[in-house]
Design an enzyme around this catalytic site. Structure first.
Site, PDB file in Angstrom:
ATOM      1  N   ASP A   8       0.891  -1.263  -0.072  1.00 62.19           N
ATOM      2  CA  ASP A   8       0.017   0.006  -0.041  1.00 62.19           C
ATOM      3  C   ASP A   8       0.863   1.305   0.140  1.00 62.19           C
ATOM      4  OD1 ASP A   8      -1.532   2.232   0.430  1.00 62.19           O
ATOM      5  OD2 ASP A   8      -2.497   1.375   2.549  1.00 62.19           O
ATOM      6  N   LYS A  70       2.519  11.479  -3.204  1.00 64.86           N
ATOM      7  CA  LYS A  70       1.679  10.745  -4.047  1.00 64.86           C
ATOM      8  C   LYS A  70       0.526  11.544  -4.698  1.00 64.86           C
ATOM      9  CE  LYS A  70      -1.819   7.025  -3.242  1.00 64.86           C
ATOM     10  NZ  LYS A  70      -2.214   5.959  -2.368  1.00 64.86           N
ATOM     11  N   GLU A 147      -7.290   0.704  -4.319  1.00 64.17           N
ATOM     12  CA  GLU A 147      -7.375   0.309  -2.952  1.00 64.17           C
ATOM     13  C   GLU A 147      -8.741  -0.025  -2.366  1.00 64.17           C
ATOM     14  OE1 GLU A 147      -5.970   4.360  -1.577  1.00 64.17           O
ATOM     15  OE2 GLU A 147      -3.895   4.070  -2.600  1.00 64.17           O
ATOM     16  N   ASP A 170     -13.492   4.698   1.814  1.00 64.31           N
ATOM     17  CA  ASP A 170     -11.990   4.652   1.876  1.00 64.31           C
ATOM     18  C   ASP A 170     -11.485   6.081   1.851  1.00 64.31           C
ATOM     19  OD1 ASP A 170      -9.335   4.477   1.719  1.00 64.31           O
ATOM     20  OD2 ASP A 170      -9.137   3.288  -0.195  1.00 64.31           O
TER      21      ASP A 170
END
Ligand code: AMP
Length: 578
Positions: A8, A70, A147, A170
């Protein structure tokens, strides 16, 4: 056969894991933690710090550290720290490299293959960039997996014989995704996904810092430029406050001076849940839109959902739990730690790739979360008006998929056709995201309407390939997306590898000592004077022990320093222990 690991690669934290006796398990990093902060720093000696030590160092030297990269994946953003300029791909590759070293040390073998998760809402460029970061870190990226799909997989792997429909909510450090997933007969099938690429826990922290500064008549954006140390220290306190407020009702913040120092008379500001909620309200309100879209696309009402599961650290906030319950009509439930569930799902996917015996029954079906199409012109009255969007793959189509559409030339003897590829849902292309352009040439002379077939192929990793064929000549062309500097050629990857090889990465075996030193240095600035003197004594003896290289002395002084830090560091740990 060498093992595939699951990773992850998060905005805030990253994690790696592997299958152990048919069960997905996370691997601890060099200091024994399962979550590695996605932070990179370069210290005064030019050494690259990754993870926990870099996160500590960030409060001390914010301009020598970087996090949140990211969010820059798939763009040509660059960042200079120390004497080095990094792209988001290179910074991510350092995090991945550190996780690779942890896995290799833990498993005592070389690791070359990985499954890496990305937000469902990541576009083509961002996915490509993730694959390239993996390559630079020395991985063959076997699969990019969404994800929320990974989270569903972590849950579904134990429940392959149950039939139900779940919503995976999420909300991590940087992105929000919602997926509606069916579990049935050993299959995990995503019905729909939607999300926002810039919406996460980091935004809540920043919103709180803005609110605190506003109370003191300071404009956040100005302070960021003028006093980066002050903002870094305040952000750290706001992060601690936000996390603490998930369990308690109030938290005291001390306003650093413009140099970032906490003077003994620093102003105290007590933050309670209502202040945090008020600051986060505009961000929280944006969560409703993707939820409505995902439920609509799945053609479901609240009562059709059997379960809501929460994924990502930011879902520990009570206000987020409330919003998820209200918008999805169910109180969330779920047994897996929301910080770890995505990595565990990536590990299950890695196990499926390695054909782990315990997993051979599970089939995963995912969807493309956004529509993909081309720009077209329309006849409006007597005139041709360009700028309209023609979706070729509609959002929430099951992947992998391949769809085509045939377009015609607009004028007689037109030999070239510009194909512009977009992602998005708006009617006009100007409101969608341009992914790339392709020039089709060699169209035979003739009247208007010469045909060109455009084929979109969307693979399991969510990567798009566009191919055109001139019908009459069969001449083909392929789209290579170059807009963002993504799709690095092999030689560009070699160049990036060579430049990264020049970096002096802090040795893994000393990671614990480095982390402790940086944590102690950070705490030193925060402690009242009396305690500072005590800390200095522990720090001095630890430093001289390290200088002496005497293992026993190092271990003894390290333990003393560590105990002192645990007793006096009120900053909460990254690993949430429920
Ligand atoms: P992730 O990307 O899933 O690691 O999520 C990281 C985000 O979750 C960061 O913004 C953290 O501040 C936030 N977070 C972690 N734990 C908590 C907590 N107990 N309460 C509120 N936010 C949290």
């Amino acid at each position: 056969m060498s093992k595939t690991v699951g990773i992850d690669l998060g905005t805030t934290n990253s994690a790696v894991g592997t299958m152990v006796d048919g069960t997905p398990r996370l691997i601890p990093n060099a200091i024994g933690k399962y979550l590695t902060p996605s932070v990179i720093g370069i210290d005064e000696s030019g050494e690259v710090l990754v993870g926990n030590a870099a996160k500590e160092y960030q409060t001390l030297q914010p301009t020598r550290c970087v996090s949140g990269f990211k969010r820059r994946m798939g763009t040509d953003w660059k960042c200079k720290i120390g004497n080095h300029t990094f792209s988001a791909i290179e910074l991510s590759s350092l995090v991945l490299g550190s996780l690779k070293a942890d896995a290799e040390s833990h498993l005592n073998t070389e690791i070359h293959k990985a499954v890496i998760t990305v937000p469902a809402y990541f576009n083509n460029d961002q996915r490509q960039a993730t694959i390239e970061a993996g390559k630079i870190a020395g991985f063959q990226v076997e699969r990019i997996i969404n994800e929320p799909t990974a989270a569903a997989l972590a849950y579904g792997v134990h429940e392959t014989d149950t039939e139900k429909t779940i919503a995976v909510f999420d909300l991590g450090g940087g992105t929000f995704d919602i997926s509606i997933v069916d579990f049935f007969e050993g299959a995990i099938e995503v019905r729909s996904s939607a999300g926002e690429a810039i919406l996460g826990g980091e935004d809540f922290t920043r919103a709180l810092a803005m609110a605190v500064l506003k109370e003191h008549s300071i404009i956040y954006e100005h302070a960021e430029v003028k006093s980066p140390k002050m903002v870094a220290r305040l952000i750290r306190q706001c992060e601690n406050a936000k996390v603490a407020l998930s369990k308690s009702n109030s938290f005291d913040i001390y306003i650093p001076d413009s140099n970032g120092d906490l003077a003994p008379e620093a102003k105290k500001f007590t933050v309670d849940r209502s202040i945090l909620n008020e600051a986060c309200k505009p961000i929280l309100s944006r969560i409703a839109i993707p939820i409505r879209r995902a439920m609509g696309d799945a053609k479901l009402n609240h009562q059709d959902l059997d379960q809501v599961i929460l994924v990502g650290g930011a879902t520990r906030m009570p206000s987020v739990v409330d919003i998820a319950s209200t918008l999805l009509g169910h109180p969330p439930s779920g047994s897996i730690n929301p910080d770890e569930v995505v990595a565990l799902g990536a590990v299950v996917q890695a196990g499926l790739i390695d054909q782990d015996q315990a997993l051979d029954e599970v089939v995963v079906v995912d969807v493309a979360p956004f529509s993909l199409g081309v720009e077209i012109a329309k006849e409006i009255g007597d005139t041709q008006v360009s700028g309209y969007y023609l979706p070729i793959i509609n959002r929430n189509t099951v992947i992998p998929t391949s769809r085509s559409h045939t377009v015609g030339t607009m004028v007689p003897n037109q030999q070239q056709l510009q194909i512009s590829v977009f992602q998005g849902e708006s009617r006009m292309v100007k409101d969608n995201l341009l992914l790339g352009e392709l020039l089709v040439d060699g169209i035979p002379l003739g009247p208007a309407g010469q045909q060109v077939e455009i084929r979109f192929t969307y693979d399991n990793n969510g990567i798009l390939e566009v191919e055109t064929t001139v019908t009459e000549t069969n001449k083909q062309a392929k789209l290579v997306i170059t807009k963002s500097g993504s799709n690095l050629s092999d030689s560009a990857i070699k160049k990036a590898l060579a430049s990264m090889a020049k970096l002096k990465i802090h040795p893994r075996e000393q990671a614990e000592n480095k982390f402790l030193m940086k944590r102690a240095e950070r705490l030193f600035q925060e402690l009242p004077l009396g305690l500072r003197r005590d800390l200095e004594i522990y720090l001095d003896s630890f430093e001289s022990a390290m200088e002496s290289r005497d293992a026993q002395q190092i271990s003894g002084t390290r333990q003393q320093l560590s105990l002192f830090l645990s007793a006096h560091d009120c900053s909460l740990n990254d690993d949430n222990i429920d």
